[in-house]
Design a protein around this motif. Sequence first.
Motif: not given
Length: 537
Positions: A56-59, A65-66, A76-77, A83-84
């Motif tokens: 969740g924190l990474f997301a 960032r978006s 944003g999304f 992403i990897e």
Amino acid sequence: MSKRDTSSLASLSPFELKDELIKLAGSTSNRLMLNAGRGNPNFLATVPRHGFWQLGLFAMTESERSFSYLSPGVGGFPRRAGIEERFDLFARHYRDVPGVHFLAGAVSYVRDQLGLDGGDFLYEMCEGILACNYPVPDRMLRLSEKIVKQYIRREMIGKHPFTGDFDLYAVEGGTAAMTYLFNSMRVNHLLKAGDTIALGMPIFTPYIEIPELAEYHLTELSIDADPAAGWQYPKQELDKLRNPKVKAFFLVNPSNPPSVRVSDESLEYLAEIVKERPDLIILTDDVYGTFADNFVSLFAMCPHNTILVYSYSKYFGATGWRLGVIATHKSNLLDAKIADLPKDERHGLNQRYASITTKPEKLLFIDRVVADSRTVALNHTAGLSTPQQVQMVLFSLFSLMDTAETYKQTMKQLIRSRKAALYRGMGTPPAPVDANVVDYYTLLDVEQMSREVGPDFVAWLLDSIEPHELLFRLAEEAGVVLLPGGGFGTRHPSGRVSLANLNEEDYVKIGRSVRKLRDEYLERYRAAGKEGKAKKK
């Protein structure tokens, strides 16, 4: 409580009766209540939960960032590109934080062992945990289904030969699966009012209660497990399924409350019956299967006929998450039966589902279940919430990656030590080790508990007590709450003890309370016997 009071409550479901027992057990303020009535475990899997929060924190960093050019508080999304690589940087930076090492291993496992794209997986997980989009596909997220399917294969099928593939529908736990399936089988004319269904007894109470509701009005036939045979189904009981009037067979495996899995011999016998009865619908609820070694579901034995229900609630200590799946083979009896319905019934169903597909006659049964769960018209909003699906995936990966089955063995040892403590408190040796017993619950049957005293005492006790008298006395006098076995379809007065939700010393206390009550009845029996002899003289 008086006999009149207890008899008035006899018609209640065991889960509603439990509330009355809790009131009694808590009536004395200076006494600790020991509630072993509900199967909610007091243990849980921590590693995949740590992984959930770190994901969740990474997301969140991906989301912010978006839209970094906007004011703080707006995201944003997540973006798929790169992403990897960004996750690798995150994992290295926070490598000592609980959950991050597991997440990094999960990405590697998905990529290297399952052959899926690591970036696609991370994107689906980030979008899912952010809950920023509808569940698409509505039945289950694309990669999530593939991963959970591997978990189901390992835990429910194992090394048993299995041809073909199956579909999954992610649902809000096993109870939602039951609700959806009963409804869709009725709507799609697979079960009609007056039809006979067989229930493997004892069984989780709602399987007894739902068919009796007015909207179903099904006739129930009991397939009774024999306590004297280790709670296995005798062949003469299973032979009832050969009757063509029996449209479906529902069972919980391992059973609830005896916590005994169907033996290999009985599984083979059932498979032979299905060959004779290829029209028999089977629903197997295997929530406790993950507590057994080398478990094989009836779904593995008879995939064409069988609907599998599995819940993550008990094994991972996740009853509040409401996580479960429905599984059907891609080539299954349900679709074949629907295609073979009379013309007018097929026409009515085509009209029912016409708003969601241009070819309603081709709509699979499992997708009908999805649509029916939202009254068809709201099919576009169907599906388990995406954060729930993410946690389901992380639970699945945690198990798949635990090749030594350390978590499973720890859970088994925990509940079995509690069972030993219970019987130690009763002063009764536990039953011999049986590979088919998983011990999530244990059933204290009046007949079994008293058999060592003698058959005359058993007969006297069964004749002397009301069905729920022992349970009410345990609650009122000792603060101990058990569920009545009769509500699950047991033959004799009994109490279901959950071995999942209390600590070991509590089970010793429960055992002592049960022993004290039993010994009191034994004294009354012996006194009655002496009086009888005196009268003869």
